[in-house]
Design an enzyme around this catalytic site. Structure first.
Site, PDB file in Angstrom:
ATOM      1  N   CYS A  35      -6.780  -7.753   3.060  1.00 40.62           N
ATOM      2  CA  CYS A  35      -7.470  -7.198   4.234  1.00 40.62           C
ATOM      3  C   CYS A  35      -8.742  -6.462   3.821  1.00 40.62           C
ATOM      4  O   CYS A  35      -9.667  -6.314   4.616  1.00 40.62           O
ATOM      5  CB  CYS A  35      -6.537  -6.300   5.051  1.00 40.62           C
ATOM      6  SG  CYS A  35      -5.889  -4.882   4.174  1.00 40.62           S
TER       7      CYS A  35
ATOM      8  N   CYS B  26       0.552  -6.484   4.227  1.00 37.11           N
ATOM      9  CA  CYS B  26       0.192  -5.167   4.735  1.00 37.11           C
ATOM     10  C   CYS B  26       0.559  -5.085   6.213  1.00 37.11           C
ATOM     11  O   CYS B  26       0.397  -6.037   6.964  1.00 37.11           O
ATOM     12  CB  CYS B  26      -1.288  -4.860   4.501  1.00 37.11           C
ATOM     13  SG  CYS B  26      -2.400  -5.344   5.827  1.00 37.11           S
ATOM     14  N   GLU B  27       1.101  -3.936   6.588  1.00 35.28           N
ATOM     15  CA  GLU B  27       1.589  -3.819   7.957  1.00 35.28           C
ATOM     16  C   GLU B  27       0.468  -3.615   8.973  1.00 35.28           C
ATOM     17  O   GLU B  27       0.692  -3.702  10.162  1.00 35.28           O
ATOM     18  CB  GLU B  27       2.609  -2.684   8.064  1.00 35.28           C
ATOM     19  CG  GLU B  27       2.059  -1.294   7.861  1.00 35.28           C
ATOM     20  CD  GLU B  27       3.157  -0.236   7.958  1.00 35.28           C
ATOM     21  OE1 GLU B  27       4.337  -0.588   7.811  1.00 35.28           O
ATOM     22  OE2 GLU B  27       2.806   0.935   8.192  1.00 35.28           O
ATOM     23  N   HIS B  28      -0.740  -3.366   8.506  1.00 38.44           N
ATOM     24  CA  HIS B  28      -1.839  -3.157   9.447  1.00 38.44           C
ATOM     25  C   HIS B  28      -2.483  -4.459   9.887  1.00 38.44           C
ATOM     26  O   HIS B  28      -2.945  -4.571  11.015  1.00 38.44           O
ATOM     27  CB  HIS B  28      -2.896  -2.236   8.824  1.00 38.44           C
ATOM     28  CG  HIS B  28      -2.344  -0.896   8.436  1.00 38.44           C
ATOM     29  ND1 HIS B  28      -2.540  -0.341   7.198  1.00 38.44           N
ATOM     30  CD2 HIS B  28      -1.565  -0.043   9.128  1.00 38.44           C
ATOM     31  CE1 HIS B  28      -1.905   0.830   7.145  1.00 38.44           C
ATOM     32  NE2 HIS B  28      -1.302   1.021   8.296  1.00 38.44           N
ATOM     33  N   HIS B  29      -2.552  -5.434   8.985  1.00 33.39           N
ATOM     34  CA  HIS B  29      -3.226  -6.692   9.303  1.00 33.39           C
ATOM     35  C   HIS B  29      -2.327  -7.908   9.110  1.00 33.39           C
ATOM     36  O   HIS B  29      -2.726  -9.018   9.416  1.00 33.39           O
ATOM     37  CB  HIS B  29      -4.476  -6.846   8.437  1.00 33.39           C
ATOM     38  CG  HIS B  29      -5.409  -5.688   8.501  1.00 33.39           C
ATOM     39  ND1 HIS B  29      -5.348  -4.629   7.613  1.00 33.39           N
ATOM     40  CD2 HIS B  29      -6.405  -5.397   9.372  1.00 33.39           C
ATOM     41  CE1 HIS B  29      -6.280  -3.745   7.926  1.00 33.39           C
ATOM     42  NE2 HIS B  29      -6.925  -4.181   8.991  1.00 33.39           N
TER      43      HIS B  29
ATOM     44  N   HIS C 235      -5.718  -6.024  -2.034  1.00 26.51           N
ATOM     45  CA  HIS C 235      -5.380  -6.205  -0.625  1.00 26.51           C
ATOM     46  C   HIS C 235      -6.334  -7.192   0.032  1.00 26.51           C
ATOM     47  O   HIS C 235      -7.544  -6.960   0.080  1.00 26.51           O
ATOM     48  CB  HIS C 235      -5.446  -4.849   0.095  1.00 26.51           C
ATOM     49  CG  HIS C 235      -4.369  -3.904  -0.354  1.00 26.51           C
ATOM     50  ND1 HIS C 235      -3.339  -3.513   0.463  1.00 26.51           N
ATOM     51  CD2 HIS C 235      -4.149  -3.301  -1.547  1.00 26.51           C
ATOM     52  CE1 HIS C 235      -2.530  -2.693  -0.207  1.00 26.51           C
ATOM     53  NE2 HIS C 235      -3.011  -2.557  -1.430  1.00 26.51           N
TER      54      HIS C 235
ATOM     55  N   GLN D  43       1.264  -0.041   0.566  1.00 27.12           N
ATOM     56  CA  GLN D  43       1.559   0.047  -0.868  1.00 27.12           C
ATOM     57  C   GLN D  43       2.233   1.375  -1.229  1.00 27.12           C
ATOM     58  O   GLN D  43       3.114   1.421  -2.092  1.00 27.12           O
ATOM     59  CB  GLN D  43       0.255  -0.141  -1.660  1.00 27.12           C
ATOM     60  CG  GLN D  43       0.493  -0.267  -3.161  1.00 27.12           C
ATOM     61  CD  GLN D  43      -0.795  -0.489  -3.923  1.00 27.12           C
ATOM     62  OE1 GLN D  43      -1.731  -1.114  -3.414  1.00 27.12           O
ATOM     63  NE2 GLN D  43      -0.855   0.007  -5.151  1.00 27.12           N
TER      64      GLN D  43
HETATM   65 ZN   LIG Z   1      -4.358  -4.237   5.759  1.00 27.39          ZN
END
Ligand SMILES: [Zn+2]
Length: 199
Positions: free
Chosen positions: A159, A88-91, A157, A129
Site C-alpha cells: 500500500c 494490511c487491514e487498511h487497504h 507494504h 505490522q
Molecule cells: Zn495499507
C-alpha cells in the site's frame, strides 16, 4: 492412493458469496466479467482471499502446545529469516518480509517448525505490522512461558509501494521484547545474531 496429497478444502457457501462480490467489483471498475481471461477470476480471487485469511480459523496457542517438550536447555533459541506474507487491514494489500524470533526456554522447548507456523496463523488475517508482532510475541510468552521472548519483523507494504507515497524501497521494522530480552545485553546479543538479515 498416492503417498502424499496436499488437500485444499473451501467452504463452498462462503466461496460462492465472496465470488459474487468479486464479480461485482470487477464489473464496477469497468471490466467485462464475461471476458475469457476473467471468467474464472472471481472464483480464483475468492479462493485466494479465503486462503490468505485462513488464520482466523486456526489457534496458534494450540499449535505450540501440541509440540512442547521438557528440556533443560536454557540458552537463546533463534529462528531467523522466517518468510512472512500478510494483508494490511487498511487497504487489504499485501505486506511481506521476514520475522526473526528468539526465546530463552524455561523448562520447555517447542518444535522449531511450529514457530514459522504460528507466524502464518497470525499473518493470514487482516493485520497491521505492529499487532502482528505483538500477537506472535504474546502467544509465545503465554503458551511457552519462556524466560524471555523477542520478535523482530521487517516488512515492505504494497500500500506504500504501489499507491500513496510510492516509497518503493522503504522497509518498516517493528519489534517486541519480553522477560530477559528487556535487558539491554540480552537484547543486543539477539540483535547482533540476526543482524546479517537486517538492512
Ligand atoms: Zn495499507
Amino acid at each position: 492412493m498416492s503417498p502424499y496429497q496436499n488437500l485444499e478444502e473451501y467452504n463452498l457457501e462462503i466461496t460462492d458469496e465472496v465470488k459474487e462480490r468479486y464479480s461485482s467489483i470487477i464489473d464496477e471498475i469497468g471490466e467485462d466479467v464475461e471476458r475469457e481471461g476473467l471468467v474464472k477470476t472471481p472464483e480464483r480471487a475468492a479462493k485466494a482471499m479465503l486462503f490468505l485469511t485462513q488464520g482466523y480459523q486456526q489457534d496458534a496457542a494450540e499449535i505450540l502446545k501440541g509440540a512442547m517438550f521438557k528440556e533443560d536447555y536454557d540458552d537463546m533459541v533463534i529462528v531467523k529469516g522466517i518468510e512472512l506474507y500478510s494483508l494490511c487491514e487498511h487497504h487489504m494489500l499485501p505486506f511481506f518480509g521476514k520475522a526473526h524470533i528468539a526465546y530463552i526456554p524455561n523448562g520447555h522447548i517447542v518444535g522449531l517448525s511450529k514457530i514459522p507456523r504460528i507466524v502464518d496463523v497470525f499473518a493470514r488475517r487482516l493485520q497491521v505490522q505492529e499487532r502482528l508482532t505483538h500477537d506472535i510475541l504474546e502467544c509465545i510468552n503465554d503458551t511457552l512461558k519462556p524466560k524471555g521472548v523477542a520478535v523482530v519483523i521487517e516488512a515492505s507494504h504494497m500500500c506504500m509501494m504501489m499507491r500513496g507515497v510510492q516509497k518503493q524501497n522503504s522497509v518498516t521494522t517493528t519489534s517486541g521484547f519480553r522477560g530477559q530480552f528487556e535487558k539491554i545485553e540480552t537484547r543486543n546479543e539477539f540483535l547482533k545474531l540476526i543482524s546479517s538479515d537486517l538492512a
